[in-house]
Design a protein around this motif. Structure first.
Motif, PDB file in Angstrom:
ATOM      1  N   PRO A 182     -18.930 -23.352 -34.869  1.00 50.81           N
ATOM      2  CA  PRO A 182     -19.647 -22.696 -35.450  1.00 50.81           C
ATOM      3  C   PRO A 182     -20.628 -21.953 -34.209  1.00 50.81           C
ATOM      4  O   PRO A 182     -19.707 -21.283 -33.370  1.00 50.81           O
ATOM      5  CB  PRO A 182     -21.009 -24.186 -34.617  1.00 50.81           C
ATOM      6  N   GLY A 183     -20.912 -20.838 -34.876  1.00 47.68           N
ATOM      7  CA  GLY A 183     -21.102 -19.419 -33.770  1.00 47.68           C
ATOM      8  C   GLY A 183     -22.269 -19.615 -33.025  1.00 47.68           C
ATOM      9  O   GLY A 183     -22.088 -19.000 -32.051  1.00 47.68           O
ATOM     10  N   VAL A 184     -22.935 -21.141 -33.096  1.00 52.88           N
ATOM     11  CA  VAL A 184     -23.621 -20.778 -31.434  1.00 52.88           C
ATOM     12  C   VAL A 184     -22.685 -20.901 -30.508  1.00 52.88           C
ATOM     13  O   VAL A 184     -23.146 -21.267 -29.858  1.00 52.88           O
ATOM     14  CB  VAL A 184     -25.041 -21.798 -32.056  1.00 52.88           C
ATOM     15  N   LEU A 185     -21.335 -22.448 -30.531  1.00 51.81           N
ATOM     16  CA  LEU A 185     -20.721 -22.687 -29.712  1.00 51.81           C
ATOM     17  C   LEU A 185     -20.237 -21.468 -29.471  1.00 51.81           C
ATOM     18  O   LEU A 185     -19.479 -20.913 -28.396  1.00 51.81           O
ATOM     19  CB  LEU A 185     -19.078 -23.551 -30.173  1.00 51.81           C
ATOM     20  N   ALA A 245     -25.577 -10.812 -31.330  1.00 46.98           N
ATOM     21  CA  ALA A 245     -24.609 -11.401 -32.182  1.00 46.98           C
ATOM     22  C   ALA A 245     -24.420 -10.836 -33.101  1.00 46.98           C
ATOM     23  O   ALA A 245     -25.131 -11.117 -34.179  1.00 46.98           O
ATOM     24  CB  ALA A 245     -25.262 -12.690 -31.652  1.00 46.98           C
ATOM     25  N   LYS A 246     -23.127 -10.741 -33.702  1.00 45.72           N
ATOM     26  CA  LYS A 246     -22.681 -10.432 -34.431  1.00 45.72           C
ATOM     27  C   LYS A 246     -21.165 -11.171 -35.634  1.00 45.72           C
ATOM     28  O   LYS A 246     -20.537 -11.257 -33.738  1.00 45.72           O
ATOM     29  CB  LYS A 246     -21.661  -9.358 -34.926  1.00 45.72           C
ATOM     30  N   MET A 247     -21.694 -11.809 -36.440  1.00 41.17           N
ATOM     31  CA  MET A 247     -20.370 -13.097 -36.363  1.00 41.17           C
ATOM     32  C   MET A 247     -19.394 -12.466 -37.747  1.00 41.17           C
ATOM     33  O   MET A 247     -20.361 -12.003 -38.119  1.00 41.17           O
ATOM     34  CB  MET A 247     -20.304 -14.426 -36.934  1.00 41.17           C
ATOM     35  N   ARG A 248     -18.362 -11.981 -36.872  1.00 38.15           N
ATOM     36  CA  ARG A 248     -17.403 -11.274 -38.153  1.00 38.15           C
ATOM     37  C   ARG A 248     -16.408 -12.262 -39.351  1.00 38.15           C
ATOM     38  O   ARG A 248     -16.073 -10.710 -40.090  1.00 38.15           O
ATOM     39  CB  ARG A 248     -16.540 -10.182 -37.032  1.00 38.15           C
ATOM     40  N   GLY A 249     -16.641 -13.241 -38.590  1.00 39.23           N
ATOM     41  CA  GLY A 249     -14.822 -13.355 -39.563  1.00 39.23           C
ATOM     42  C   GLY A 249     -14.986 -15.192 -38.760  1.00 39.23           C
ATOM     43  O   GLY A 249     -16.030 -15.217 -38.194  1.00 39.23           O
ATOM     44  N   LYS A 307     -17.020  -9.988 -26.307  1.00 40.92           N
ATOM     45  CA  LYS A 307     -16.017 -10.197 -28.057  1.00 40.92           C
ATOM     46  C   LYS A 307     -15.272 -11.221 -28.003  1.00 40.92           C
ATOM     47  O   LYS A 307     -14.110 -11.604 -26.675  1.00 40.92           O
ATOM     48  CB  LYS A 307     -15.653  -8.716 -27.695  1.00 40.92           C
ATOM     49  N   ILE A 308     -15.028 -11.441 -29.061  1.00 38.64           N
ATOM     50  CA  ILE A 308     -13.781 -13.023 -29.390  1.00 38.64           C
ATOM     51  C   ILE A 308     -12.432 -12.413 -30.453  1.00 38.64           C
ATOM     52  O   ILE A 308     -13.413 -11.897 -31.248  1.00 38.64           O
ATOM     53  CB  ILE A 308     -14.855 -14.107 -29.760  1.00 38.64           C
ATOM     54  N   ARG A 309     -11.210 -12.321 -30.173  1.00 34.75           N
ATOM     55  CA  ARG A 309     -10.673 -12.137 -30.831  1.00 34.75           C
ATOM     56  C   ARG A 309      -9.239 -13.205 -30.854  1.00 34.75           C
ATOM     57  O   ARG A 309      -9.852 -14.183 -30.720  1.00 34.75           O
ATOM     58  CB  ARG A 309      -9.054 -10.988 -30.832  1.00 34.75           C
ATOM     59  N   VAL A 310      -9.207 -13.188 -32.056  1.00 32.52           N
ATOM     60  CA  VAL A 310      -8.455 -14.196 -32.951  1.00 32.52           C
ATOM     61  C   VAL A 310      -6.932 -12.928 -32.712  1.00 32.52           C
ATOM     62  O   VAL A 310      -7.028 -12.409 -34.001  1.00 32.52           O
ATOM     63  CB  VAL A 310      -8.296 -15.237 -33.996  1.00 32.52           C
ATOM     64  N   LEU A 351     -11.209  -9.536 -34.204  1.00 31.51           N
ATOM     65  CA  LEU A 351     -12.270  -9.488 -33.994  1.00 31.51           C
ATOM     66  C   LEU A 351     -13.223 -10.538 -34.988  1.00 31.51           C
ATOM     67  O   LEU A 351     -12.865 -10.336 -36.371  1.00 31.51           O
ATOM     68  CB  LEU A 351     -13.369  -8.036 -34.059  1.00 31.51           C
ATOM     69  N   LYS A 352     -13.949 -11.554 -34.445  1.00 35.59           N
ATOM     70  CA  LYS A 352     -14.317 -12.547 -34.630  1.00 35.59           C
ATOM     71  C   LYS A 352     -15.730 -12.242 -34.895  1.00 35.59           C
ATOM     72  O   LYS A 352     -16.787 -13.041 -35.308  1.00 35.59           O
ATOM     73  CB  LYS A 352     -13.841 -14.188 -34.126  1.00 35.59           C
TER      74      LYS A 352
END
Length: 156
Positions: free
Chosen positions: A46-49, A80-84, A111-114, A118-119
């Motif tokens: 979930p994006g909130v998490l 806040a941007k959910m990119r993937g 930012k969060i990456r996998v 960029l996610k």
């Protein structure tokens, strides 16, 4: 990650107080009841998490910069941007950098990456206040040790 305890950060990879930035890692559980409803047949984090994981990463950065003298509390989430999609079992790398601190508030960008992808990203504002209870400070000290917070960084 320990979703049941709302601990979304597994380990601190790098904390640079001079550059005012932090890098952490978090392993999304391969299986968890949260994925049963989000979504059946297509489990995603979930994006909130993900936003909370960025906030916790920023919080650890702020604790270091404040030398554990004040506690950051999330106040505002902007941009806040959910990119993937983030799937069960993926390893997250979360970067946060302080943009501004003053007048009882601090602003970070995270930012969060996998891997290199960029996610999500966000600008986060925190209120900074004294620890509201000595037991919370003791708990935060124990969590800092558990996730590899470099305590020598704040004793110099």
């Amino acid at each position: 990650m320990q979703l049941d305890y709302f601990q979304l950060i597994d380990r601190i990879v790098d904390l640079d107080l001079d550059e005012k930035k932090i890098t952490v890692e978090a392993q999304v559980p391969a299986a968890h009841t949260i994925f049963e409803g989000h979504f059946p047949g297509f489990p995603i984090m979930p994006g909130v998490l993900l936003t909370e994981a960025m906030a916790q990463s920023s919080g650890w950065l702020l604790l270091g910069l404040l030398k554990f003298e004040r506690m950051p509390f999330l106040a505002i989430v902007k941009e806040a941007k959910m990119r993937g999609y983030v799937s069960p079992g993926q390893l997250l790398t979360i970067d946060a950098k302080l943009e501004h601190e003053g007048s009882g508030f601090a602003v970070t960008k995270a930012k969060i990456r996998v891997g290199k992808e960029l996610k999500c990203s966000a600008e986060l504002t925190f209120g900074l206040a004294p620890f509201p209870d000595p037991a919370l400070r003791v708990h935060m000290d124990a969590k800092a040790h558990e996730i590899g917070f470099p305590l020598q960084a704040i004793t110099q």
